[in-house]
Each structure stands twice: as C-alpha cells, then as structure tokens.
Write an enzyme that holds these catalytic residues in place. Structure first.
Site, PDB file in Angstrom:
ATOM      1  CB  THR A 165       1.563   0.026   5.038  1.00  0.00           C
ATOM      2  OG1 THR A 165       1.808  -0.989   4.070  1.00  0.00           O
ATOM      3  CG2 THR A 165       2.751   0.123   5.974  1.00  0.00           C
ATOM      4  N   GLY A 166       0.090  -2.702   5.780  1.00  0.00           N
ATOM      5  CA  GLY A 166       0.155  -4.026   6.395  1.00  0.00           C
ATOM      6  C   GLY A 166      -1.205  -4.688   6.412  1.00  0.00           C
TER       7      GLY A 166
ATOM      8  CB  THR B  31      -0.828   0.043   1.308  1.00  0.00           C
ATOM      9  OG1 THR B  31      -1.764  -1.007   1.279  1.00  0.00           O
ATOM     10  CG2 THR B  31      -1.555   1.351   1.480  1.00  0.00           C
TER      11      THR B  31
ATOM     12  CB  THR C 225      -3.753  -0.838  -1.216  1.00  0.00           C
ATOM     13  OG1 THR C 225      -3.044  -2.065  -1.138  1.00  0.00           O
ATOM     14  CG2 THR C 225      -5.157  -1.063  -0.706  1.00  0.00           C
TER      15      THR C 225
HETATM   16  C1  SD4 Z   1      -4.882  -4.026   3.132  1.00  0.00           C
HETATM   17  N1  SD4 Z   1      -3.453  -2.491   4.292  1.00  0.00           N
HETATM   18  O1  SD4 Z   1      -5.578  -4.205   2.151  1.00  0.00           O
HETATM   19  C2  SD4 Z   1      -3.709  -3.096   3.009  1.00  0.00           C
HETATM   20  C3  SD4 Z   1      -2.554  -3.818   2.457  1.00  0.00           C
HETATM   21  C4  SD4 Z   1      -1.254  -3.184   2.737  1.00  0.00           C
HETATM   22  O2  SD4 Z   1       0.962  -3.128   2.709  1.00  0.00           O
HETATM   23  O3  SD4 Z   1      -1.125  -2.191   3.298  1.00  0.00           O
HETATM   24  N2  SD4 Z   1      -0.181  -3.713   2.409  1.00  0.00           N
HETATM   25  O4  SD4 Z   1      -5.051  -4.614   4.189  1.00  0.00           O
END
Ligand code: SD4
Length: 335
Positions: free
Chosen positions: A246-247, A195, A213
């Site tokens: 992010t995550g 993201t 994202t």
């Molecule tokens: C999600 N937070 O769809 C996003 C993915 C993401 O680094 O941030 N990836 O959950």
C-alpha cells in the site's frame, strides 16, 4: 462458525498436505506443520471488516481465493471509503478509475487497471483470470469485458467525491498525504491514496491474495499504480507465502515490491524482515522522495506467520483467525 475440533482436524490435514508439497521447496523454507491457519490479514484498520467477511468463507472450510474476493468487496462497496471501489476519488479529469488484481494458490492471476463505471473491480479481475487467456485488461476494454460478463455499468463519481475533486482543482496540487488511509474520517482532509491488500491461507494451507484501489486521488488520467500489477502490489507463491503493498505505487513498481518480499521469504527471512528489506531498498534508491511518502508491505508465510513494515509510522494492518477476528496491529517503520 467453525468448530475448534473441525478446525484442528482440517488444519492438520492442510498441514500434512503442505508438508507433502514441501519436498519441492528449498531447504531453507521447509514447512513445519502448524495450525496457524485459516488466517486472513489485510492492510489498514479498515481491513477488519473485510477480514471478517473473508472469515465467513475461511471459517467454514472455504477456499482462500473465494475468501479474499469476498473480503475486499467490503471496502469496494463502502460509501465512506474514498480510496477503494465505488466511492473512490477521481483522477485529475474527474474520472473514477479503479485498479485490482487477484492471485490464487496455483499461480493463476487476473487484473484490471483503469476500469471505469464498475463498482467491483476485484470480481472483474477474477473473471479475467478464470475466463480469458489473459492476465490484465485495461480501460475501456476492461469495462467492456465486465459488461459482457453481466456487471452493471454505473456512474461511480459520488456527489461527495465530486465536491472533493472540485475543491482540489482550485490548487490542482498533486501531493499524496502520508497515511491518508487512516485519516478518512477527518472532515476536510486531503484525500490522496488508499488500498486494501488482503492475503489468506485456508484450512487446506492454500494461499491467495487480492488487492484493490482507486489509486492515488487526482492522478493523471491513465495513471496505473502498483495495485493491479502482479509482483508489485500483490504476489502469491503457494510454496512460500504472499505479500501485498500500500502507498505510493510508483516506488513499489520500481522495486517489484511484493515479488521481492516473497523472494526474500524464500531465502529464509521472516515476513516482517522481508517487508523491512523491501522498504529499505525503496528508501535507498530514492532517499529524498522516501521521506515524503508512505509505502508499506504486508506479508504472510506458509506457516501462517505474518508481518509488515512501512517507510513512515502510522501504517497498520488487520488480522483475523480462529482466536480473534478484529485484531489491528501497528506496522513497524523506519521513520
Ligand atoms: C497506488 N498503491 O495506486 C496504490 C495506492 C495505495 O494506499 O495503496 N494507497 O499507487
């Protein structure tokens, strides 16, 4: 390029404006006039190119909102970025579904979730904000709105993404890879998530943010993460600051992460400490899950101070200001 003289002049004007509006702010967050902006920060090292694009607007005295939209469109268009925009990896059923949101200094916000066939969800999110009475459009309705607004409808699943999806189907095991964002250049890697979250303060001292994202690769069709959810993946309060994440979005949503970070800054925490506390809560709620996943927060306060914190090491963020346009800073972490 923005001249140093003009920069100081406009920054001073912005600082005094900021000082004026601070009368309404809690005493603990009173703003010291500072020349720490314009500034733009964003998640992961691929944020450097995005920041530089945003800087074209910020460095010329432009509005933070325009800067963040232009900035995050860079990874959205990047054919080598398999987690944001056009070349994003698909869901379990082979659909590329994108999530994005944007928020300005006035508290206006717009979002799209699970939008298909449109390469720049952030720009659709902005139009949801500006042209509808709503905040979020999802799925087919979001695509329909985008087409009505003149966006081109196109197939986003690239041959490379399709190949990776078919490879994944052989095991169909959904297990997000920690710090996938920094590993995309490794051939044969498992691609799970990524993201860009971007926060900017313009020369007037106004803050805006954007987050975009393709979500977790190979997610269930219809799954929406934190990124398009105001308060979870992104939050801006022009009196205090902004935050983005992010995550693994599920853990961010559970804790309304970005809103939490901004509220912690309101209580007087530095951006880094606010991010750290938000991460700590995620770990506390689900300690076993937390060992296996990555979540990182990035924040900036009204003074232009910034900081980040993540569950796992490996998170990084990019900073761009008048002094330096390509700074990459490793985020601190618990593990
Ligand atoms: C999600 N937070 O769809 C996003 C993915 C993401 O680094 O941030 N990836 O959950």
């Amino acid at each position: 390029m923005y001249s140093r003289r003009k920069f100081i002049k406009v920054s001073a004007a912005g600082a005094s404006l900021a000082a004026l509006s601070s009368s309404a702010i809690a005493r603990s967050t009173l703003i010291k006039p500072a020349a720490n902006y314009p500034i733009v920060i964003s998640t992961w090292d691929f944020g450097v190119a995005a920041n530089q694009e945003a800087w074209k607007t910020l460095g010329n005295g432009g509005r933070a909102l325009d800067a963040v939209e232009a900035g995050v469109k860079i990874p959205e268009a990047d054919m080598n970025n398999h987690s944001v925009g056009r070349a994003g990896y698909p869901d379990r059923d082979g659909h590329v579904t994108l999530d994005a949101c944007i928020m300005d200094e006035l508290g206006n916000c717009g979002a799209v979730a699970g939008i298909e066939y449109i390469a720049h969800p952030i720009s659709v999110a902005r139009l949801v904000m500006e042209k509808t009475p709503h905040v979020m459009l999802v799925g087919e309705g979001a695509t329909q709105f985008a087409v009505e607004q003149g966006f081109k409808k196109e197939k986003l699943l690239t041959p490379e993404s399709e190949k990776a999806w078919k490879e994944w189907l052989k095991t169909a095991k959904y297990s997000p890879v920690i710090n996938f964002e920094n590993k995309q250049h490794i051939p044969g890697n498992q691609y799970n998530h990524d993201t860009i979250g971007m926060l900017a303060i313009d020369a007037k001292g106004n803050i805006s943010g954007a987050c975009t994202t393709s979500g977790m690769a190979f997610k269930l069709h219809g799954r929406v993460g934190d990124s398009p959810i105001i308060g979870a993946g992104l939050y801006v309060d022009n009196e205090i600051g902004g935050a983005t994440s992010t995550g693994v979005g599920e853990e961010v949503i559970r804790n309304v992460g970005s809103f939490l970070v901004v509220e912690l800054m309101r209580q007087g925490l530095s951006p880094e400490d606010a991010c750290k506390e938000a991460v700590r809560r995620i770990i506390k709620k689900k300690p076993d899950t937390a060992k296996e996943i990555q979540v990182g927060f990035l924040a900036i306060n009204k003074k232009g101070e910034y900081g980040a914190f993540a569950i796992q090491k490996g998170f990084s963020f990019a900073v761009c200001n008048a002094e330096k346009q390509d700074l990459i800073i490793p985020g601190k972490s618990f593990y």
